[in-house]
Enzyme design. Structure first.
Site, PDB file in Angstrom:
ATOM      1  N   GLY A  45     -16.661 -39.107  22.119  1.00 38.38           N
ATOM      2  CA  GLY A  45     -15.935 -38.935  23.378  1.00 38.38           C
ATOM      3  C   GLY A  45     -16.356 -40.042  24.327  1.00 38.38           C
ATOM      4  O   GLY A  45     -17.556 -40.238  24.562  1.00 38.38           O
ATOM      5  N   ASP A 235      -9.695 -43.418  25.778  1.00 36.74           N
ATOM      6  CA  ASP A 235     -10.874 -44.203  25.420  1.00 36.74           C
ATOM      7  C   ASP A 235     -10.861 -45.572  26.084  1.00 36.74           C
ATOM      8  O   ASP A 235     -11.913 -46.184  26.271  1.00 36.74           O
ATOM      9  CB  ASP A 235     -10.965 -44.339  23.903  1.00 36.74           C
TER      10      ASP A 235
HETATM   11  C1  LIG Z   1     -12.861 -37.699  27.296  1.00 33.07           C
HETATM   12  S1  LIG Z   1     -12.611 -38.987  26.225  1.00 33.07           S
HETATM   13  C2  LIG Z   1     -12.340 -38.179  24.736  1.00 33.07           C
HETATM   14  C3  LIG Z   1     -11.656 -39.051  23.750  1.00 33.07           C
HETATM   15  O1  LIG Z   1     -12.582 -39.516  22.747  1.00 33.07           O
HETATM   16  C4  LIG Z   1     -12.112 -39.047  21.507  1.00 33.07           C
HETATM   17  O2  LIG Z   1     -12.375 -39.918  20.470  1.00 33.07           O
HETATM   18  P1  LIG Z   1     -13.644 -39.662  19.497  1.00 33.07           P
HETATM   19  O3  LIG Z   1     -13.697 -38.183  19.221  1.00 33.07           O
HETATM   20  O4  LIG Z   1     -13.313 -40.509  18.282  1.00 33.07           O
HETATM   21  O5  LIG Z   1     -14.838 -40.174  20.255  1.00 33.07           O
HETATM   22  C5  LIG Z   1     -10.633 -38.902  21.709  1.00 33.07           C
HETATM   23  O6  LIG Z   1      -9.965 -40.141  21.725  1.00 33.07           O
HETATM   24  C6  LIG Z   1     -10.614 -38.256  23.060  1.00 33.07           C
HETATM   25  O7  LIG Z   1      -9.405 -38.268  23.731  1.00 33.07           O
END
Ligand SMILES: CSC[C@H]1O[C@H](OP(=O)(O)O)[C@H](O)[C@@H]1O
Length: 345
Positions: A45, A235
């Site tokens: 995240g 992101d």
């Molecule tokens: C609040 S940002 C969360 C954002 O990050 C996630 O990606 P990942 O789980 O690969 O780090 C996803 O894109 C979420 O929207």
């Protein structure tokens, strides 16, 4: 549940790769351990990654055993290791830059412990800034959530993706706390199932009505008139408003647009990258093939099959109704309005 917690000389990490089956914490005492936790998506995240690398930087300074003069070159090694973990979430680089700036300001400090204290204070500020920004995002976003709304969200942009409260889920939490009778459809979000494993867990825990769906059901629900708005995280947001988010977000945005459904991005300004003109310039992480071939270690495809596994896609600004930030909501024309937002105090 907290994604990370600073213990003073270690970073406690909730291993999200094991949720919801297992609640497993581990205390990282080295920058290498934090780097591996990010690469393995134990902590994930964008905002949570930002805070984690800030504390990883502090752990590097705590690990250093040489004399004061050798610290800068050692910390360059720490910075490089943390910077190579994941390429898309700009919060990682935003946090690292803040830590590097702080380290440079310590150039005249002879005592290593004084430098370590200053770096720890900066990492704590980064974490506190995220907590504050997410609450404000929730307040701003609540304004656009109608009572009784059915909201679709994709992946997990919740407390587990941040230091606390969440961004897209922060808006949902604020609407729920404001007494709105909202309901959430959570995309499971293949291949790593952040929606099924994390978003469903967070919302159930707070008794926010949630229905889990597979990613390929979103269009059908929209066609049936069951979705009133979409809210997702981000992101990296380019200067023109193009937004990188979890793979599958683009498909949801196009479907929402086709059905006349508002599509919102919720993110702190630490996710806005004005140095990137448009979405084509955002680096998209490709992840290991087995994340697609397997599901929690169980094969769901022949092991010899070729796999394409981009972790993110880019939603063009034209599909985005508004970008909800702690400083207010931005609408098109994003190139102008994002710039105005970023210079606003
Ligand atoms: C609040 S940002 C969360 C954002 O990050 C996630 O990606 P990942 O789980 O690969 O780090 C996803 O894109 C979420 O929207």
């Amino acid at each position: 549940m907290k994604s990370i917690e600073w213990l003073g000389n270690a970073l406690r990490i909730l291993d999200q790769s094991k949720l919801p089956v297992e609640i497993l914490y581990r205390d990282a005492v080295s920058y290498e351990s934090v780097a591996e936790a990010i690469e393995n998506m134990e902590v994930r995240g964008a905002p949570a990654i930002g805070a984690a690398v800030a504390y990883g930087f502090v752990l590097g300074a705590l690990e250093y055993q040489g004399d004061r003069d050798g610290l800068p070159s050692f910390m360059e090694k720490v910075q490089s290791r943390l910077a190579e973990t994941r390429p898309t979430a700009v919060n990682l680089f935003w946090a690292l830059r803040r830590m590097e700036d702080r380290l440079r300001e310590c150039w005249d400090m002879d005592d290593l412990d004084d430098v370590r204290r200053v770096l720890t204070e900066e990492a704590n500020r980064i974490a506190e800034d995220d907590r504050r920004m997410n609450r404000l995002i929730g307040e701003v976003g609540n304004e656009i959530v109608p009572d009784k709304a059915n909201i679709l969200t994709h992946c997990n942009a919740g407390a587990l993706a941040t230091v606390e409260y969440g961004t897209a889920l922060g808006v949902i939490r604020s609407a729920h706390l404001a007494g709105k009778m909202i309901h959430v459809y959570a995309d499971e979000t293949r291949p790593l199932l952040q929606g099924a494993r994390l978003t469903a867990l967070e919302l159930l825990e707070e008794k926010i009505p949630v229905t889990l769906i597979t990613d390929n059901m979103a269009g059908y629900l929209m066609q049936q008139g069951k979705i009133d708005l979409v809210i997702v995280g981000a992101d990296r947001i380019a200067a023109n408003g193009d937004t990188a988010n979890k793979i599958g977000t683009y498909s949801v945005a196009v479907l929402a647009n086709a059905h006349g459904i508002p599509f919102y991005v919720a993110a702190p300004t630490s996710t806005i990258d004005l140095k990137v003109a448009n979405g084509q310039e955002i680096p998209i992480e490709e992840r290991p093939a087995n994340e697609v071939r397997e599901c929690f270690g169980v094969s769901v495809a022949p092991e010899e099959v070729k796999v394409f596994n981009p972790a993110f896609d880019v939603t063009p600004a034209k599909y985005i109704t508004g970008i909800i930030t702690e400083k207010g909501m931005v609408t098109a024309p994003y190139s102008v309005n994002l710039l105005k937002l970023m210079v606003r105090s």
